[in-house]
Design a protein around this motif. Structure first.
Motif, PDB file in Angstrom:
ATOM      1  N   ASP A 240       0.518  -1.494  -0.444  1.00 49.84           N
ATOM      2  CA  ASP A 240      -0.220   0.028  -0.147  1.00 49.84           C
ATOM      3  C   ASP A 240       0.870   1.084   0.129  1.00 49.84           C
ATOM      4  O   ASP A 240       0.532   1.990   0.003  1.00 49.84           O
ATOM      5  N   ILE A 241       2.034   1.152  -0.303  1.00 46.19           N
ATOM      6  CA  ILE A 241       3.205   2.181  -0.233  1.00 46.19           C
ATOM      7  C   ILE A 241       4.134   2.002  -0.667  1.00 46.19           C
ATOM      8  O   ILE A 241       4.999   0.717  -1.184  1.00 46.19           O
ATOM      9  N   GLU A 242       4.812   2.790  -2.259  1.00 46.03           N
ATOM     10  CA  GLU A 242       5.961   2.775  -2.506  1.00 46.03           C
ATOM     11  C   GLU A 242       6.513   4.331  -1.937  1.00 46.03           C
ATOM     12  O   GLU A 242       6.674   4.721  -1.783  1.00 46.03           O
ATOM     13  N   ILE A 243       7.850   3.423  -2.022  1.00 49.07           N
ATOM     14  CA  ILE A 243       9.327   4.000  -1.424  1.00 49.07           C
ATOM     15  C   ILE A 243      10.227   4.399  -2.041  1.00 49.07           C
ATOM     16  O   ILE A 243      11.326   2.607  -2.251  1.00 49.07           O
TER      17      ILE A 243
ATOM     18  N   MET B  58      16.214   2.605  -7.044  1.00 51.97           N
ATOM     19  CA  MET B  58      15.555   1.330  -5.997  1.00 51.97           C
ATOM     20  C   MET B  58      14.341   1.477  -5.848  1.00 51.97           C
ATOM     21  O   MET B  58      14.089   2.771  -4.540  1.00 51.97           O
ATOM     22  N   THR B  59      13.431   0.447  -5.924  1.00 49.56           N
ATOM     23  CA  THR B  59      11.885   1.134  -5.943  1.00 49.56           C
ATOM     24  C   THR B  59      10.937   0.269  -4.542  1.00 49.56           C
ATOM     25  O   THR B  59      11.154  -0.813  -4.503  1.00 49.56           O
ATOM     26  N   PHE B  60      10.788   0.121  -3.143  1.00 55.86           N
ATOM     27  CA  PHE B  60      10.356  -0.392  -2.652  1.00 55.86           C
ATOM     28  C   PHE B  60       8.940  -0.474  -2.385  1.00 55.86           C
ATOM     29  O   PHE B  60       8.649   0.637  -2.600  1.00 55.86           O
ATOM     30  N   HIS B  61       8.627  -1.708  -2.500  1.00 52.14           N
ATOM     31  CA  HIS B  61       6.635  -1.737  -2.613  1.00 52.14           C
ATOM     32  C   HIS B  61       7.161  -2.640  -0.759  1.00 52.14           C
ATOM     33  O   HIS B  61       6.901  -3.673  -0.796  1.00 52.14           O
TER      34      HIS B  61
END
Length: 653
Positions: A22-25, A30-33
């Motif tokens: 429910d969030i992407e950082i 690099m994209t963290f789900h």
């Protein structure tokens, strides 16, 4: 949450818990789900960013509903810039947060995410520092959540890193990637304090002295792979670890070592190891081209590094014998890099304080300047020798043998004689430079002058065009009385030496033979081969006997008179010998003047030769030549030769 797994797909990192993200950082590329709740429960900053983003999204939706469809929502410029920096709403409806300049980059945030999901992570000295900075950046404090990441990383640093010398160095190296945050957190100072305190317990007399390396965390204590045929010690390993630091941090460590109670040899060893690793070609035996993977430092960077190392070298004389060769390597590099005059002067003084440990190969420093005509830098050696003599005079603990000679001074004397013999064959070496360097040492530096005679002979052979006065000046550097019998024999047959030097050599050679023969005769006249008392001892015994008893007074006085007679005879022989030396010296000077006059007259006759000179009679010609030569022969010699010639002519008539 123990059953959840993480996986990496390309430039995206997913946490597979069975629930949709429910969030992407986004951190770097690099994209963290992830999920909001684990992150918000541990990090105050992430909680604030997510809450603010949700609030703005909700207010935006309400405003759009109020104005209806088809109306565009105008955003303020500052709000748009802030959203571009931190978060944006995706089409799927959940927020996207972008973290700029995150400490430790995406690797550290991955460990933060695992910690938030209660996944076990392996800490080491290299990862604990960036993780501690990341926890500070995300405000993962104890006040916000118990047993949080800041406490855990601080506990690991205190229990496993700061108690080990090598682990502290590795942690200090990790501080470079997240600077300046470690300085504000005090991590850098604690690492340096740990290094200095644990290095101070080292024994500088041993190259591989034991150091308490403490305990490390997990996989960080793996032994380093050893090269074949080389035995690594703990000292070598932590020296090499310290050499991996950047120059600013390494300078800070060295300054802390100098301010603390640390052995100068330990500091010097650290500097040597650092210079060998970062300055290429500092040693002649290790001049390898840099590998393609390593980036070579520029000339200005090498100069800065060299001057930093030189300025931090201890002024005390090192107890490590290998330091002298390293210092000569630094000096050669300083000349090539055109380092400051202060840097080169410090190196020359440091070398001069331990010149007796140098070798001939160390002294052969090429002349890198076009102003020097010689192959090797003679002025440099002369300056270093001057520093050595100054340090020898200032040293109160210089060892002196029974005959008043210093062993270090005699070693340097032998070294300089070898250097003179090496440079003597240089055709561009001026006689003044050779002479000044040869007389720089005091008389006590040489027990025999054989090495100096060899250098003089090589110089005269390589410079046959120098004048007679220069030859005599060059030969004046050696003392003929300090030549061995073998050197005297060679010098007496040496045609390159001037006449005065040959005569002096012959005289002292005969004097040595005379002393040798006298000693042999005295030994032969001795009544017993067993050693007897000396004359002084005999006189002392005589006095004691006369005082104690009077019975054998006549016999003792007779023996004393015999000893006194021998003593007077020895004194007379010494006086005669001294007169002979003065007479020989006067005759040598007279012969030199006459030979000089003969050479001038012969040269003048060769230039003024004419046919008229050959028409004269033999007798007037011989008379005129004798008169021009100015020879002063003894009367009986001239009369005998003249009488012989008169009788011979009368018989022909």
């Amino acid at each position: 949450m123990a059953s959840e797994k993480s996986s990496s797909k390309g430039q995206a990192w997913f946490c597979t818990t069975g629930l949709p993200s429910d969030i992407e950082i986004e951190v770097d590329d690099m994209t963290f789900h992830l999920h909001k709740f684990p992150l918000m429960s541990k990090s105050r900053k992430l909680h604030r960013l997510i809450t603010e983003q949700e609030t703005r999204s909700f207010s935006t939706v309400e405003e759009s509903d109020r104005k209806g469809k088809g109306h565009e929502i105008e955003e303020d410029d500052e709000e748009e810039e802030e959203e571009d920096k931190h978060e944006e709403v995706e089409e799927n409806g959940y927020p996207r947060i972008k973290l700029e300049d995150f400490p430790g980059s995406c690797e550290s945030f991955e460990m933060v995410a695992k910690f938030c999901y209660c996944v076990k992570i392996d800490l080491s000295a290299s990862t604990a520092v960036p993780l501690r900075c990341a926890a500070e950046h995300l405000e993962m404090t104890e006040e916000y959540s118990p047993d949080n990441l800041i406490l855990k990383t601080e506990r690991f640093l205190s229990h496993f890193v700061y108690k080990s010398l090598r682990e502290s160095i590795k942690a200090l190296k990790a501080c470079e990637s997240v600077s300046p945050l470690p300085e504000s957190l005090g991590i850098t100072d604690q690492c340096i304090e740990s290094i200095v305190s644990r290095a101070s317990s080292a024994d500088p007399s041993l190259f591989g002295w034991p150091v308490n390396d403490g305990g490390g965390g997990g996989a960080t204590d793996l032994p380093r792979r050893k090269k074949p045929g080389r035995d690594y010690s703990n000292t070598e390993l932590w020296f090499e670890d310290l050499a991996q630091l950047s120059l600013p941090i390494f300078r800070t460590v060295i300054l802390s070592m100098r301010s603390g109670d640390l052995s100068p040899d330990v500091i010097e060893s650290c500097l040597i190891c650092y210079a060998k690793m970062h300055i290429p070609g500092i040693l002649r035996s290790n001049r390898k081209p840099p590998s393609s993977s390593s980036t070579a430092a520029s000339e200005s960077e090498q100069r800065e590094l060299l001057e930093t190392i030189t300025s931090n070298l201890p002024l005390e004389k090192s107890s490590i014998s290998a330091t002298t060769r390293f210092l000569f390597g630094l000096l050669r590099t300083a000349i090539i890099l055109n380092a400051s005059e202060t840097c080169r002067d410090l190196l020359e003084r440091k070398i001069g304080s331990q010149l007796e440990r140098a070798t001939l190969d160390d002294l052969l420093v090429p002349s890198y300047s076009y102003l020097n005509e010689t192959l090797y830098d003679v002025d440099l050696v002369e300056r270093i020798l001057s520093h050595f003599l100054d340090s020898l005079e200032q040293s109160d603990t210089a060892l002196v043998e029974a005959d008043g000679r210093s062993p270090s001074l005699m070693l340097v004397g032998k070294l300089i004689d070898g250097f003179l013999a090496e440079i003597a064959s240089d055709a561009n070496l001026k006689s003044d430079k050779f002479y000044n360097l040869a007389i720089s040492l005091p008389d006590q530096a040489r027990l025999y002058d054989d090495g100096l005679y060899r250098a003089v002979d090589v110089y005269l052979k390589a410079h046959p065009w120098i004048s007679e006065a220069e030859r005599e000046k060059i030969c004046g550097v050696m003392d003929c009385q300090k030549l061995t019998l073998e050197a005297c024999t060679h010098a007496a047959q040496n045609e390159r030496l001037p006449l005065r030097a040959v005569v002096q050599v012959l005289f002292f050679e005969q004097l040595q033979l005379r002393h040798a023969i006298a000693g042999t005769l005295l030994a032969a006249q001795s009544p017993s081969p067993s050693p007897g008392p000396s004359a002084t001892t005999a006189r002392m015994n005589l006095t004691i006997t006369e005082t104690a008893t009077g019975e054998d007074g006549d016999e003792t006085r007779g023996q004393g008179q015999v000893d006194a007679g021998k003593w007077k005879k020895t004194v007379r022989e010494n006086q005669v010998l001294r007169l002979d030396m003065d007479t020989m010296r006067t005759r040598v000077h007279r012969l030199e003047r006459e030979c000089s006059n003969m050479k001038k007259v012969i040269a003048k006759i060769d230039k003024e030769g004419s046919p008229a000179a050959t028409t004269t009679t033999d007798r007037p010609r011989s008379w005129s030549i004798t008169k021009k030569f100015g020879c002063k022969f003894k009367t009986q010699v001239c009369d005998s030769h003249e009488a012989t010639m008169v009788d011979h002519r009368s018989r022909r008539a």
